[in-house]
Scaffold this motif. Structure first.
Motif, PDB file in Angstrom:
ATOM      1  N   GLY A 316       0.790  -1.219   0.000  1.00 16.32           N
ATOM      2  CA  GLY A 316       0.000   0.000   0.000  1.00 16.32           C
ATOM      3  C   GLY A 316       0.822   1.268   0.000  1.00 16.32           C
ATOM      4  O   GLY A 316       0.273   2.358   0.173  1.00 16.32           O
ATOM      5  N   GLY A 317       2.118   1.156  -0.247  1.00 15.50           N
ATOM      6  CA  GLY A 317       2.975   2.336  -0.219  1.00 15.50           C
ATOM      7  C   GLY A 317       3.121   3.029  -1.558  1.00 15.50           C
ATOM      8  O   GLY A 317       3.739   4.088  -1.638  1.00 15.50           O
ATOM      9  N   THR A 318       2.536   2.459  -2.624  1.00 18.31           N
ATOM     10  CA  THR A 318       2.661   3.030  -3.956  1.00 18.31           C
ATOM     11  C   THR A 318       1.290   3.168  -4.599  1.00 18.31           C
ATOM     12  O   THR A 318       0.520   2.202  -4.642  1.00 18.31           O
ATOM     13  CB  THR A 318       3.553   2.154  -4.849  1.00 18.31           C
ATOM     14  N   VAL A 319       0.986   4.352  -5.088  1.00 12.56           N
ATOM     15  CA  VAL A 319      -0.236   4.592  -5.847  1.00 12.56           C
ATOM     16  C   VAL A 319       0.076   4.432  -7.328  1.00 12.56           C
ATOM     17  O   VAL A 319       1.075   4.963  -7.831  1.00 12.56           O
ATOM     18  CB  VAL A 319      -0.785   6.003  -5.581  1.00 12.56           C
ATOM     19  N   THR A 320      -0.754   3.655  -8.030  1.00 10.60           N
ATOM     20  CA  THR A 320      -0.618   3.540  -9.482  1.00 10.60           C
ATOM     21  C   THR A 320      -1.507   4.591 -10.123  1.00 10.60           C
ATOM     22  O   THR A 320      -2.733   4.504 -10.073  1.00 10.60           O
ATOM     23  CB  THR A 320      -1.007   2.138  -9.965  1.00 10.60           C
ATOM     24  N   LEU A 321      -0.880   5.589 -10.687  1.00 16.39           N
ATOM     25  CA  LEU A 321      -1.582   6.676 -11.372  1.00 16.39           C
ATOM     26  C   LEU A 321      -1.622   6.355 -12.860  1.00 16.39           C
ATOM     27  O   LEU A 321      -0.593   6.116 -13.485  1.00 16.39           O
ATOM     28  CB  LEU A 321      -0.863   8.005 -11.137  1.00 16.39           C
ATOM     29  N   HIS A 335      -5.845  10.251 -15.359  1.00 18.27           N
ATOM     30  CA  HIS A 335      -7.092   9.551 -15.644  1.00 18.27           C
ATOM     31  C   HIS A 335      -7.712   8.979 -14.376  1.00 18.27           C
ATOM     32  O   HIS A 335      -8.870   9.224 -14.065  1.00 18.27           O
ATOM     33  CB  HIS A 335      -6.836   8.441 -16.653  1.00 18.27           C
ATOM     34  N   SER A 336      -6.954   8.207 -13.613  1.00 16.81           N
ATOM     35  CA  SER A 336      -7.465   7.570 -12.404  1.00 16.81           C
ATOM     36  C   SER A 336      -6.293   7.034 -11.604  1.00 16.81           C
ATOM     37  O   SER A 336      -5.147   7.058 -12.052  1.00 16.81           O
ATOM     38  CB  SER A 336      -8.438   6.436 -12.745  1.00 16.81           C
ATOM     39  N   ALA A 337      -6.593   6.543 -10.396  1.00 14.63           N
ATOM     40  CA  ALA A 337      -5.531   6.057  -9.523  1.00 14.63           C
ATOM     41  C   ALA A 337      -6.059   4.917  -8.664  1.00 14.63           C
ATOM     42  O   ALA A 337      -7.270   4.796  -8.426  1.00 14.63           O
ATOM     43  CB  ALA A 337      -5.003   7.187  -8.642  1.00 14.63           C
ATOM     44  N   ALA A 338      -5.126   4.076  -8.195  1.00 17.23           N
ATOM     45  CA  ALA A 338      -5.528   2.940  -7.367  1.00 17.23           C
ATOM     46  C   ALA A 338      -4.362   2.465  -6.527  1.00 17.23           C
ATOM     47  O   ALA A 338      -3.185   2.644  -6.890  1.00 17.23           O
ATOM     48  CB  ALA A 338      -6.030   1.791  -8.233  1.00 17.23           C
ATOM     49  N   LEU A 339      -4.696   1.867  -5.378  1.00 16.41           N
ATOM     50  CA  LEU A 339      -3.741   1.120  -4.571  1.00 16.41           C
ATOM     51  C   LEU A 339      -3.949  -0.357  -4.892  1.00 16.41           C
ATOM     52  O   LEU A 339      -5.024  -0.894  -4.638  1.00 16.41           O
ATOM     53  CB  LEU A 339      -3.982   1.351  -3.079  1.00 16.41           C
TER      54      LEU A 339
END
Length: 440
Positions: A316-321, A335-339
């Motif tokens: 959970g330390g990196t957000v995928t943008l 566009h969007s982001a997710a863990l």
């Protein structure tokens, strides 16, 4: 739900960078999906028996590209067809026991209700890797475009044939690393693009034209010099009359996405930086491929963003943008982001991550989301029997997914009702399945 489709495509993107191989050890047994293919199989068997006697033969299947079937079925003009009843030509690849290292290309023709072998030639490499058809000279008849493996794993050999009157080799002198036969130039026709990754650090994409049965380079553009090989390719419409090919490249300990398009004067690769012979804007260490995550016919490119005071190893330390490049403006937009939590098998969709921090307890397998400014915790996602009691007073619980078996009580979330609602929590969190996509 929209985020379920998104998740499935994200996980498919992760798999797109891997390859596959197929070893056929038995007699020729192609999939019997129609009467015509059965007839083709019989005709090929008769040809091999009449030519070689009772020797053993083996089917050689292409393992790259869109066509990996036992036979490539084509119409009278050489274009591949999906309906076997429309086929008048067929191409098969095979080897016989006593010709080690020789793969044969056999052309069969439909005459009435019968199929017969009409031509046979030795292929251009060790194994057949890819096959496609395309009208490269715009004469109304398709060429058979084949790729062959060599003794160098990084190098493929191209062989282009005319198959509308026997088998005629038009070109067998070019080598490449990856091949694409699509409408790159957006003119409604077929184009051949060869991608080459040389050990010297020179990586290129070259557009080829066939004129007077001679294959020649029309234009070439440079790509990231650190690319060792290529993965998934996706063709998109960038604007009216402009198509873009998104290509995944593998580097040492990293991946990169290149965009290649033709602007009616030549090939362009807008992400590439010639000053450094690299493409830093789309290079990333997480092996997640660019893909169309929402079905809007445009490719989104993942960009990992590490949260402050976290490392790549932190769950959970990196957000995928996910970002989109706009052809008209030449600018990027979010566009969007997710863990993505592959350790516990779920993803958390984020509306806003500008004020986000996370904590992870590996003993209870609980991921906590909080606001780093106010230090207010508002969501706890836990697996199995991790957290059975509310971490703080006033929280509410929602069951996300059922347990997998005895002793597994499933996936749950505790949430702050002042910040989130139960339906919102269910939407945000999606479970990864064992196959690598979709929800269970």
């Amino acid at each position: 739900m929209k985020n379920i489709r998104w998740l499935s495509l994200i996980l498919a993107a992760a798999l797109a960078l891997s390859g596959c191989s197929l070893d056929v050890e038995s007699y020729l047994r192609p999939p019997k999906v129609g009467d015509q293919q059965q007839a083709v199989q019989t005709a090929l068997g008769e040809y091999i028996r009449d030519t070689y006697g009772g020797v053993r033969y083996t089917a050689e299947y292409p393992v790259e590209g869109d066509s990996t079937a036992a036979y490539l079925l084509c119409d009278r003009d050489g274009f591949a067809v999906t309906d076997s009843d429309d086929a008048t030509l067929a191409v098969a690849f095979y080897s016989v026991a006593f010709t080690t290292g020789e793969i044969h290309v056999n052309l069969l023709e439909r005459r009435g209700k019968q199929w017969v072998s009409v031509a046979d030639t030795v292929g251009a490499g060790v194994d057949i890797s890819q096959v496609a058809t395309g009208d490269l000279d715009e004469d109304g008849q398709a060429e058979l475009i084949t790729g062959w493996t060599t003794y160098d794993a990084r190098v493929r050999r191209l062989a282009v044939y005319c198959i509308t009157n026997g088998i005629t080799l038009l070109d067998g002198d070019n080598t490449y690393s990856a091949m694409c036969v699509q409408d790159i130039t957006a003119d409604g026709g077929d184009d051949l693009l060869l991608l080459t990754a040389a050990q010297t650090g020179e990586v290129t994409a070259s557009l080829y034209r066939l004129q007077n049965k001679d294959l020649a380079v029309a234009d070439t553009v440079s790509l990231d010099g650190g690319i060792l090989g290529f993965g998934d390719m996706t063709l998109c419409r960038l604007a009216e009359g402009v198509h873009g090919l998104f290509v995944e490249g593998t580097k040492e300990n990293a991946v990169v996405t290149e965009l290649i398009y033709y602007d009616h004067t030549g090939l362009c690769a807008p992400f590439y930086d010639p000053a450094t012979n690299s493409t830093p804007v789309t290079t990333r260490t997480r092996r997640l491929a660019a893909t169309d995550i929402d079905g809007d016919a445009m490719v989104e490119i993942p960009t990992p963003q590490m949260l402050p005071d976290h490392t790549e190893q932190d769950v959970g330390g990196t957000v995928t943008l996910w970002r989109v490049w706009d052809y008209t403006t030449g600018q990027w937009r979010d566009h969007s982001a997710a863990l993505v939590n592959p350790a516990d098998g779920y993803m958390v969709t984020l509306d806003d991550w500008s004020h986000l921090d996370t904590e992870y307890d590996k003993d209870t397998r609980t991921l906590t989301l909080l606001n780093p400014t106010t230090h207010r915790r508002y969501l706890w996602v836990t697996v199995g029997n991790g957290v059975s009691e509310a971490p703080l007073p006033g929280l509410k619980q929602v069951t996300l997914f059922a347990g997998a078996g005895e002793g597994d009580t499933g996936y749950h979330a505790w949430y702050d009702p002042a910040v989130l609602e139960a339906e919102k929590v269910r939407y945000m969190i999606t479970r990864l399945n064992k196959a690598g996509g979709g929800q269970e």
